[in-house]
Design a protein around this motif. Structure first.
Motif, PDB file in Angstrom:
ATOM      1  N   VAL A  37     106.220  37.165 -32.571  1.00 59.42           N
ATOM      2  CA  VAL A  37     106.708  38.382 -32.748  1.00 59.42           C
ATOM      3  C   VAL A  37     106.190  39.069 -34.073  1.00 59.42           C
ATOM      4  O   VAL A  37     105.746  40.185 -34.489  1.00 59.42           O
ATOM      5  N   ASN A  38     106.349  38.005 -35.108  1.00 55.68           N
ATOM      6  CA  ASN A  38     105.608  38.603 -36.484  1.00 55.68           C
ATOM      7  C   ASN A  38     104.230  38.903 -36.335  1.00 55.68           C
ATOM      8  O   ASN A  38     103.628  39.651 -37.193  1.00 55.68           O
ATOM      9  N   SER A  39     103.402  38.024 -35.659  1.00 51.47           N
ATOM     10  CA  SER A  39     102.120  38.383 -35.440  1.00 51.47           C
ATOM     11  C   SER A  39     101.893  39.771 -34.879  1.00 51.47           C
ATOM     12  O   SER A  39     101.028  40.455 -35.117  1.00 51.47           O
ATOM     13  N   LEU A  40     102.705  39.971 -33.858  1.00 52.45           N
ATOM     14  CA  LEU A  40     102.520  41.255 -33.155  1.00 52.45           C
ATOM     15  C   LEU A  40     102.941  42.430 -34.081  1.00 52.45           C
ATOM     16  O   LEU A  40     102.111  43.348 -33.965  1.00 52.45           O
ATOM     17  N   SER A  41     103.934  42.181 -34.594  1.00 49.00           N
ATOM     18  CA  SER A  41     104.449  43.224 -35.810  1.00 49.00           C
ATOM     19  C   SER A  41     103.484  43.499 -36.813  1.00 49.00           C
ATOM     20  O   SER A  41     102.882  44.432 -37.222  1.00 49.00           O
ATOM     21  N   ARG A  42     102.680  42.426 -37.390  1.00 44.88           N
ATOM     22  CA  ARG A  42     101.598  42.505 -38.324  1.00 44.88           C
ATOM     23  C   ARG A  42     100.524  43.621 -37.618  1.00 44.88           C
ATOM     24  O   ARG A  42      99.926  44.441 -38.410  1.00 44.88           O
ATOM     25  N   LEU A  43     100.171  43.320 -36.524  1.00 42.61           N
ATOM     26  CA  LEU A  43      99.040  43.909 -35.799  1.00 42.61           C
ATOM     27  C   LEU A  43      99.367  45.320 -35.764  1.00 42.61           C
ATOM     28  O   LEU A  43      98.576  46.408 -36.025  1.00 42.61           O
ATOM     29  N   GLU A  44     100.607  45.496 -34.914  1.00 44.56           N
ATOM     30  CA  GLU A  44     101.040  46.960 -34.989  1.00 44.56           C
ATOM     31  C   GLU A  44     101.180  47.842 -35.780  1.00 44.56           C
ATOM     32  O   GLU A  44     100.981  49.084 -35.951  1.00 44.56           O
ATOM     33  N   ASN A  45     101.468  47.242 -37.202  1.00 41.70           N
ATOM     34  CA  ASN A  45     101.633  47.959 -38.391  1.00 41.70           C
ATOM     35  C   ASN A  45     100.500  47.861 -39.242  1.00 41.70           C
ATOM     36  O   ASN A  45     100.533  48.205 -40.453  1.00 41.70           O
ATOM     37  N   ALA A  46      99.389  47.210 -38.836  1.00 42.41           N
ATOM     38  CA  ALA A  46      98.011  47.139 -39.557  1.00 42.41           C
ATOM     39  C   ALA A  46      98.266  46.623 -40.980  1.00 42.41           C
ATOM     40  O   ALA A  46      97.993  47.034 -42.155  1.00 42.41           O
ATOM     41  N   ASN A  47      99.219  45.414 -40.733  1.00 41.31           N
ATOM     42  CA  ASN A  47      99.590  44.908 -42.123  1.00 41.31           C
ATOM     43  C   ASN A  47      99.001  43.331 -42.194  1.00 41.31           C
ATOM     44  O   ASN A  47      99.812  42.385 -41.715  1.00 41.31           O
ATOM     45  N   GLY A  48      97.765  43.124 -42.747  1.00 41.27           N
ATOM     46  CA  GLY A  48      97.345  41.738 -42.904  1.00 41.27           C
ATOM     47  C   GLY A  48      96.025  41.601 -41.986  1.00 41.27           C
ATOM     48  O   GLY A  48      95.938  42.429 -41.247  1.00 41.27           O
ATOM     49  N   PRO A  49      95.530  40.446 -41.984  1.00 41.80           N
ATOM     50  CA  PRO A  49      94.168  40.288 -41.317  1.00 41.80           C
ATOM     51  C   PRO A  49      94.612  39.885 -40.087  1.00 41.80           C
ATOM     52  O   PRO A  49      95.865  39.409 -39.784  1.00 41.80           O
ATOM     53  N   VAL A  50      93.783  40.065 -39.028  1.00 42.65           N
ATOM     54  CA  VAL A  50      93.863  39.811 -37.722  1.00 42.65           C
ATOM     55  C   VAL A  50      92.579  38.929 -37.124  1.00 42.65           C
ATOM     56  O   VAL A  50      91.560  39.377 -37.533  1.00 42.65           O
ATOM     57  N   SER A  51      93.024  37.977 -36.352  1.00 44.40           N
ATOM     58  CA  SER A  51      91.916  37.067 -35.841  1.00 44.40           C
ATOM     59  C   SER A  51      91.377  37.429 -34.648  1.00 44.40           C
ATOM     60  O   SER A  51      92.174  38.147 -33.946  1.00 44.40           O
ATOM     61  N   TYR A  52      90.234  37.014 -34.673  1.00 39.80           N
ATOM     62  CA  TYR A  52      89.606  37.175 -33.088  1.00 39.80           C
ATOM     63  C   TYR A  52      90.463  36.580 -31.981  1.00 39.80           C
ATOM     64  O   TYR A  52      90.748  37.082 -31.109  1.00 39.80           O
ATOM     65  N   ASN A  53      91.168  35.370 -32.098  1.00 38.76           N
ATOM     66  CA  ASN A  53      91.870  34.696 -31.420  1.00 38.76           C
ATOM     67  C   ASN A  53      93.056  35.575 -31.085  1.00 38.76           C
ATOM     68  O   ASN A  53      93.539  35.557 -29.708  1.00 38.76           O
ATOM     69  N   LEU A  54      93.797  36.179 -32.009  1.00 39.18           N
ATOM     70  CA  LEU A  54      94.997  36.808 -31.894  1.00 39.18           C
ATOM     71  C   LEU A  54      94.608  38.143 -31.003  1.00 39.18           C
ATOM     72  O   LEU A  54      95.248  38.600 -30.037  1.00 39.18           O
ATOM     73  N   LEU A  55      93.370  38.856 -31.252  1.00 39.45           N
ATOM     74  CA  LEU A  55      92.783  40.070 -30.333  1.00 39.45           C
ATOM     75  C   LEU A  55      92.682  39.359 -29.007  1.00 39.45           C
ATOM     76  O   LEU A  55      92.897  40.428 -28.063  1.00 39.45           O
TER      77      LEU A  55
END
Length: 72
Positions: A37-55
């Motif tokens: 959930v933390n990774s999703l929240s960071r992605l949705e809020n454009a807060n921090g780096p995002v990896s290719y694997n996450l995408l």
């Protein structure tokens, strides 16, 4: 908005809109994507780096293909 990060905000917005349009909580969607959930929240809020694997995991959770392109 900083042009450098414009595409990242677009991705964040698309993910959040998809989740909301499908009436999924962050917890439900994160489970579906096999991410925290933390990774999703960071992605949705454009807060921090995002990896290719996450995408890749998020695109799979959305049943969509992931396409990355270099644009001038």
């Amino acid at each position: 908005m900083n042009k450098r990060y414009a595409e990242f905000y677009t991705i964040s917005n698309k993910v959040k809109m998809f989740r909301q349009e499908n009436n999924l909580s962050q917890k439900e969607f994160a489970k579906r994507c096999k991410i925290t959930v933390n990774s999703l929240s960071r992605l949705e809020n454009a807060n921090g780096p995002v990896s290719y694997n996450l995408l890749k995991k998020v695109s799979a959770g959305m049943s969509k293909k992931l396409q990355i392109d270099f644009i001038d």
